[in-house]
Structures are given as C-alpha cells and as structure tokens.
Design an enzyme around this catalytic site. Sequence first.
Site, short mmCIF file in Angstrom:
data_model
loop_
_atom_site.label_atom_id
_atom_site.label_comp_id
_atom_site.label_asym_id
_atom_site.label_seq_id
_atom_site.Cartn_x
_atom_site.Cartn_y
_atom_site.Cartn_z
N GLY A 20 0.83 -1.21 0.00
CA GLY A 20 0.00 0.00 0.00
C GLY A 20 0.86 1.26 0.00
O GLY A 20 0.56 2.24 -0.68
N SER A 90 -0.47 -4.94 5.42
CA SER A 90 -0.74 -5.23 6.83
C SER A 90 -2.24 -5.44 7.01
O SER A 90 -3.05 -5.07 6.16
CB SER A 90 -0.25 -4.09 7.72
OG SER A 90 -0.91 -2.91 7.36
N1 HPA Z 1 -8.46 -2.18 9.66
C1 HPA Z 1 -8.39 -2.00 8.34
N2 HPA Z 1 -7.27 -2.08 7.67
C2 HPA Z 1 -6.15 -2.38 8.34
C3 HPA Z 1 -6.15 -2.57 9.72
C4 HPA Z 1 -7.37 -2.48 10.41
O1 HPA Z 1 -7.43 -2.66 11.64
N3 HPA Z 1 -4.87 -2.82 10.10
C5 HPA Z 1 -4.12 -2.78 8.98
N4 HPA Z 1 -4.88 -2.52 7.91
#
Ligand code: HPA
Length: 237
Positions: A20, A90
Amino acid sequence: MTIHIGAQKGEIAETVLMPGDPYRAKWAAETFLQDAKLVNDVRGMLGFTGTWKGNPVTIQGSGMGMPSLSIYANELIRDYGTKTLIRIGSCGGMQENVKIRDVILAMTATTLSTPSRGILKELNFAPCADWGLLQAAAQAAAAKGTPTHVGGIYSSDVFYDERPDLNEQMMRHGILGVEMEAAELYILAARHNCRALAVLTVSDHLLTGEALPSSERESSFGEMVEIALQAAFPNVE
Ligand code: HPA
C-alpha cells in the site's frame, strides 16, 4: 505511460508486488531486488523494476483502499501486460489464535462492496486467491518457520469503522483479519485472467488492541516480501 503510471512500455515486469505504502515499495526494491530502477513517481506512488534471482519483478505502491488499488491494478494489467499481482500489506487480527507479526495468506476476501459492485450488481461474487500462488506462499512460509494462517479475510472500505457489529459477524464466521484492498485485487485478476494473492502481516489486533511496534514493522514486512517473491518463483533456488 498511463494516466497514473509514468513507466514506458517494457519497464514493468509481468510479476508485480503491491504494498500500500510507496515508501515500502522503495525499501523492498532496494533491499530485495538487483538493479532496481525507479519506473514510476506519478503522484508519489513509487514503482521500481529490478530482478530477483534473475527474474524481472516490479514493486509498485497501490495506495490505501480498493479504489486506489483498482487504478494501479487496472493500468498494470491492461496497459503493461502484468500477469501476477501479489499484495504485500498489513491487516488487523480478528481471531485469538492470530497473533501480532503472524502472516495471513488470504484465501478469500469478504466485502460489503468493492469498486466492481457496479458491474457485478446483485451478484455476491466470491473473490479468491490463485491456488498456485497460495500453495507456493504457504510452502515458502512454512520453510521459513513463519507463523502463518491461511483463510478468509475481510476487505473493508473503512479504517475508522463505526459498525462494530460487522466486525463481530466477521469474527464469528472465522475471518482471520481485516484490511482494505485484497477483494478488488482478486476480482480484477479473475476478470482479466491473471493470478493474485494477498500476503499480510498482522500489524494490529482488534481483540487485544495491541499494535506492532514501529521498530519491528520493517523486519515483519521483509519476511512478507520474501514469501511473496518465493511464491511468484517457486522453482528458483
Ligand atoms: N483495519 C483496516 N485495515 C487495516 C487494519 C485495520 O485494523 N490494520 C491494517 N490494515
């Protein structure tokens, strides 16, 4: 060149890793690729092409959320002939046995909606990963000894979610984690006969409120990049 990617034709590989964050693209290209060259900096959404063990690879930032990812994935597929797209990102953990730093390989991605809603209309299409990539990534993660989970994730449109009931339903139905991009990547890959996978590190946890310390984000991210590269080129020593 396309509207959002400044690379010349031929400067983008058939295999693209998509974090991202554009600075993660820079770090991953400088750390893992040979002869990495900047091929895109339109809107600061950095992309680099180099080789990994002799195989051409591009690492291109996707931005956050499905609309942003959709722009880059569409242009990569339609204009540059990309065939394999692996998201490296992530996610928030949603199950007790899923711990911070663990890796999730997203077999499916549930959503409320994606940018493809307009054409899929009433269909509840089931976005799923490419089996070959998923299998190779699971093998690569096992060989590394990385704690890894394979299963369903939730691709949400909101980070600051004001609908806790939706997360509760996801958890109740065994969803491993939440992120914001994979479902549309899988749908675009299906539409264009490409291969896609999302390899995710658990960076925060919805049940415990824990978060990965920023000092550890880089090493966890690095493990994911290696798993993604090994999944793309499973027969390379
Ligand atoms: N929510 C949405 N997207 C994410 C999160 C989350 O808690 N952590 C990393 N990307």
